[in-house]
Design an enzyme around this catalytic site. Sequence first.
Site, PDB file in Angstrom:
ATOM      1  N   ARG A   1      89.642  32.719  37.679  1.00 50.70           N
ATOM      2  CA  ARG A   1      90.561  31.598  37.802  1.00 50.70           C
ATOM      3  C   ARG A   1      91.893  32.105  38.335  1.00 50.70           C
ATOM      4  NH1 ARG A   1      86.917  28.709  37.686  1.00 50.70           N
ATOM      5  NH2 ARG A   1      86.571  26.773  36.546  1.00 50.70           N
TER       6      ARG A   1
ATOM      7  N   HIS B   1      87.613  29.423  46.619  1.00 47.92           N
ATOM      8  CA  HIS B   1      86.973  29.015  45.362  1.00 47.92           C
ATOM      9  C   HIS B   1      85.566  28.461  45.627  1.00 47.92           C
ATOM     10  CE1 HIS B   1      87.972  27.547  41.010  1.00 47.92           C
ATOM     11  NE2 HIS B   1      86.754  28.043  41.095  1.00 47.92           N
TER      12      HIS B   1
ATOM     13  N   GLU C   1      95.267  26.162  45.307  1.00 50.22           N
ATOM     14  CA  GLU C   1      93.956  26.089  45.949  1.00 50.22           C
ATOM     15  C   GLU C   1      93.823  24.828  46.797  1.00 50.22           C
ATOM     16  OE1 GLU C   1      91.085  26.567  42.793  1.00 50.22           O
ATOM     17  OE2 GLU C   1      91.349  28.734  42.778  1.00 50.22           O
TER      18      GLU C   1
END
Length: 348
Positions: free
Chosen positions: A248, A296, A277
């Site tokens: 994360r 991601h 992100e």
Amino acid sequence: MSLNLSRFRVGYLERPMNESFLTTAAGFPDLEVRRIALDQPEAAVAAALAECHGYYAWAARHELPLPWHVTPALLARLPDLLVVASYGAGYDTIDVEACTAAGVAVVNQAGGNAEGVAEHALGMILLLLKRVPEAQAAMRAGTVSDRNALIGRELAGRTVGLVGLGHVGARMAQLLAVFGCRVLAADPALDAATIAGRGATKVELPELLGAADIVSLHCPLTAETRGMIDAAAIGRMRPGAILVTTARGFILDEAALLSALQEGRLGGAGLDVWEEEPPPASHPLLAHPAVLASPHTAGVTAESRARVASMAAEAFGAAVHGLPPRLVNPEVADRFLARRDALLRAAA
């Protein structure tokens, strides 16, 4: 007035993660799944969610509009909500403490994307050891003159440190065993025997950082792990070591990593998760030749998506008659059951 639980209504916004959510949910006769469109006033979205007992919530914090993050404010608008299930293993969009206080069960889909994430992390390690990002940049720039300037390293026999040995970390340990790696693991939630059973040796984080040729992050974002890999932690890493994270954002200090790479203290970094992100194209880490980047997407595989979506539907189905699996807040169990039973009595 309490809602009628003759049908356990589950709402999701705009789209499910995968069609397997809908097909799996269809196998539970007590579930009624509702799509809630976002192209309508906020009050209408809230009213539709308020008619649901379950909320299937997007897991990516930058994708889910802020009003629909599970916060105390949203929970106050959904007094009959019983279960929130995250789209994935992460639950950054869900305030777990607030849910516990409200008697709402929080479920994630831990393990559903472990294979995809572990394979991604391993791929990043191999590409970084072989210096593929640097080689590709040099080829595109037309500056390759001496292949020996891009000499790489082999993974076989190296020491790899895994920070977190849950579903993904344990699968990583299995994959690394094929290469004959010495695997160290720092995970305060697991004892030495459990870690050994998963193919690693238990150490504390400072020892792992100082001993590993490659450090791979697989821990959740919590109050304890936020900012854990900071300048001091990176400073403990071996010269030329490689750092990979598919965990994360905010666990890793991006500025500290950039400094270590610019100074030549680290041999490369693989980043699938970011503080923002996706990161802006101007992010300096994206311009560094020894950085391998992805937005991601480690767990974004066809297989993982189908598996994780089915798991979420099964969790809602289980919540109709008992406790759902993979409770992030197990301490809510008694309160959840009492609230659900009260709704059932009111509906009788």
